[in-house]
Design an enzyme around this catalytic site. Structure first.
Site, PDB file in Angstrom:
ATOM      1  N   GLY A   1       0.880  -1.291  -0.075  1.00  0.00           N
ATOM      2  CA  GLY A   1       0.030  -0.137   0.005  1.00  0.00           C
ATOM      3  C   GLY A   1       0.923   1.215   0.039  1.00  0.00           C
ATOM      4  O   GLY A   1       0.356   2.305  -0.648  1.00  0.00           O
ATOM      5  N   THR A   2       1.981   1.038   0.787  1.00  0.00           N
ATOM      6  CA  THR A   2       2.724   2.551   0.897  1.00  0.00           C
ATOM      7  C   THR A   2       3.364   2.765  -0.462  1.00  0.00           C
ATOM      8  O   THR A   2       3.244   3.881  -0.860  1.00  0.00           O
ATOM      9  CB  THR A   2       3.777   2.185   1.796  1.00  0.00           C
ATOM     10  OG1 THR A   2       3.035   1.918   3.326  1.00  0.00           O
ATOM     11  CG2 THR A   2       4.806   3.457   2.127  1.00  0.00           C
TER      12      THR A   2
ATOM     13  N   ASN B   1      -8.226   3.997   7.806  1.00  0.00           N
ATOM     14  CA  ASN B   1      -7.738   2.707   8.619  1.00  0.00           C
ATOM     15  C   ASN B   1      -8.095   2.766  10.261  1.00  0.00           C
ATOM     16  O   ASN B   1      -7.823   1.802  11.160  1.00  0.00           O
ATOM     17  CB  ASN B   1      -6.345   2.647   8.483  1.00  0.00           C
ATOM     18  CG  ASN B   1      -5.585   4.138   8.574  1.00  0.00           C
ATOM     19  OD1 ASN B   1      -5.905   5.007   7.630  1.00  0.00           O
ATOM     20  ND2 ASN B   1      -4.784   4.212   9.394  1.00  0.00           N
TER      21      ASN B   1
ATOM     22  N   HIS C   1      -1.943  -7.632   2.436  1.00  0.00           N
ATOM     23  CA  HIS C   1      -1.769  -8.147   3.912  1.00  0.00           C
ATOM     24  C   HIS C   1      -3.096  -7.762   4.568  1.00  0.00           C
ATOM     25  O   HIS C   1      -3.053  -8.253   5.852  1.00  0.00           O
ATOM     26  CB  HIS C   1      -0.582  -7.830   4.572  1.00  0.00           C
ATOM     27  CG  HIS C   1      -0.293  -6.435   4.944  1.00  0.00           C
ATOM     28  ND1 HIS C   1      -0.219  -6.168   6.187  1.00  0.00           N
ATOM     29  CD2 HIS C   1       0.003  -5.366   4.298  1.00  0.00           C
ATOM     30  CE1 HIS C   1       0.075  -4.691   6.440  1.00  0.00           C
ATOM     31  NE2 HIS C   1       0.204  -4.178   5.079  1.00  0.00           N
TER      32      HIS C   1
ATOM     33  N   THR D   1      11.892  -6.548 -10.471  1.00  0.00           N
ATOM     34  CA  THR D   1      11.343  -7.906 -10.790  1.00  0.00           C
ATOM     35  C   THR D   1       9.954  -8.142  -9.614  1.00  0.00           C
ATOM     36  O   THR D   1      10.363  -7.673  -8.487  1.00  0.00           O
ATOM     37  CB  THR D   1      12.439  -9.123 -10.244  1.00  0.00           C
ATOM     38  OG1 THR D   1      13.538  -8.816 -11.131  1.00  0.00           O
ATOM     39  CG2 THR D   1      11.645 -10.466 -10.196  1.00  0.00           C
TER      40      THR D   1
ATOM     41  N   CYS E   1       0.701   0.870  11.580  1.00  0.00           N
ATOM     42  CA  CYS E   1       1.487   0.833  10.682  1.00  0.00           C
ATOM     43  C   CYS E   1       2.512   2.033  10.695  1.00  0.00           C
ATOM     44  O   CYS E   1       3.493   2.098   9.846  1.00  0.00           O
ATOM     45  CB  CYS E   1       1.137   0.573   9.586  1.00  0.00           C
ATOM     46  SG  CYS E   1      -0.683   0.613   9.094  1.00  0.00           S
TER      47      CYS E   1
END
Ligand code: PLP
Length: 391
Positions: free
Chosen positions: A69-70, A144, A196, A232, A325
């Site tokens: 998300g960040t 959140n 997550h 990647t 977080c």
């Protein structure tokens, strides 16, 4: 153990683990390579891309896999301002993953009302008076800390009227399990999600970017994700994320009912048992339809969250004060401050967040432990509650 911190991170769903394992063991090729193993990893990525596109209501080519998300939020903000210049605007209740890059780039912050919803008149004024053209507006779909859901259509209308051509981004990281994101974010140009938070592994997410929108990449490299996110891809994480998202969508309506019922039992029980307790963004006796089904966010007068969390952990209950977080530091919540909640009350806030593994036993454990812990802390600090509950 009673895990009531699903908004911070969820246990990985069995379907996600199952999907991930072969990608770690037998199907480990680099998706950008040319041989059979690489092609098979690339095919798995394509399938995951299609799944995530369906879940978010976009085309597969509009999916950009990120490290969570960040990164998705940072790419949205930096990517647009880097490509177009101009100013970024976000709401005052955004996660730091949006707020920080917006403020770092000299952007503006739009106020919210006491319910946590963007003040549309103030947003219009901000867009008109920003001094330079606003090219990006970012407003989250679900908060959140409080779980407040922001209807995006009215935001889109204000943006189109007062900052024509600006890109609308929404952080839907907390929304996927509880809101039909494809429908709710249909008017947005970019959408962030993070695996997550919905039963996938950590370190994997998506920024959906509508066709025709060019992003300045945050890192340069091998051209993966059509050059929008070089590096990647985390193929095992991405495949697991798609499996988790499919699971969520298949069971979403039933889970909203089930978990919403548990959350209401929890919130109503705690409000009844503990005087001087305030539920954020929900007037006394009102429905909680303005919030995601999983979050019970309360503030207790005369209590320090840190001490409360310590006591709850002794009872094997895992919870958070505000967003967990952001380094674990117990800073006063910028979300509650923006909603007009006083510093002292905000310092006594508790977020109990439920999810796919939550049970009645988890809720009942919290119903037993939280009132005792609050009473103990109030006794200790000499706080009197004899005026009865209000708010
Ligand atoms: N946006 C919101 C609304 C969040 O709740 C979080 C994490 O809690 C993030 C962004 C950051 O996501 P990640 O942990 O995947 O970096």
């Amino acid at each position: 153990m009673h895990y009531l911190d699903h908004a911070a991170g969820t246990p990985v769903r069995p379907a996600a683990v199952e999907a991930m394992l072969p990608m770690l063991t037998t199907e480990f090729g680099n998706p950008s390579g040319a041989h059979r193993l690489a092609r098979s990893a690339n095919r798995a990525l394509d399938e995951a891309r299609e799944t995530m596109a369906g879940v978010l209501g976009v085309h597969p080519g509009e999916i950009v896999f990120t490290s969570g998300g960040t990164e998705a939020d940072n790419l949205a903000v930096n990517g647009i301002i880097g490509a177009r210049g101009g100013r970024a605007v976000c709401s005052a209740v955004e996660h730091h993953a949006v707020l920080e890059p917006v403020e770092h780039l000299g952007g503006l912050v739009a106020p919210v009302d006491g319910r946590g919803l963007v003040d549309l008149d103030a947003l219009a004024e901000l867009l008109e008076g920003s001094g330079e053209p606003v090219t990006l507006v970012s407003v989250m779909l679900a908060n959140n800390e409080t779980g407040v859901i922001q209807p995006l259509e009215p935001i889109r209308a204000v943006v189109d009227e007062h900052a024509a051509g600006a890109v609308l981004h929404t952080d839907a990281v907390q929304a996927l399990c509880w809101v039909d994101v494809a429908a709710a974010a249909a008017c947005a140009d970019m959408i962030s999600v993070s695996a997550h938070k919905f039963g996938g592994p950590k370190g994997t997410g998506v920024l959906a970017v509508r066709d025709g929108i060019t992003l300045a990449p945050m890192q340069r490299g091998g051209g993966q994700e059509k050059g929008r996110r070089n590096g990647t891809q985390n193929a095992p994480g991405i495949v697991a994320m798609a499996a988790a998202a499919s699971d969520v969508v298949a069971g979403r309506a039933a889970e909203i009912e089930r978990v919403g019922g548990l959350r209401n039992r929890l919130a109503d029980g705690l409000l009844a048992a503990i005087p001087k307790t305030h539920e954020s963004a929900v007037p006394v006796g009102a429905e909680r339809s303005n919030k995601t089904a999983n979050i019970c966010h309360l503030a207790f007068e005369g209590v320090e969250s840190e001490a409360l969390l310590f006591l709850l952990e002794k009872d094997d209950i895992m919870a958070s004060a505000a967003s967990s977080c952001s380094s674990g530091a117990q800073d006063p919540s910028h979300v509650l401050a923006a909603m007009g909640v006083g510093r002292q009350l905000a310092a006594g806030s508790l977020r109990l967040s439920l999810g796919h593994t939550s049970t009645v036993a988890d809720v009942d454990a919290a119903l037993a432990a939280v009132p005792t812990a609050v009473e103990r802390l109030r006794d200790h600090s000499g706080y009197a509650t004899n005026e009865g509950r209000h708010g």
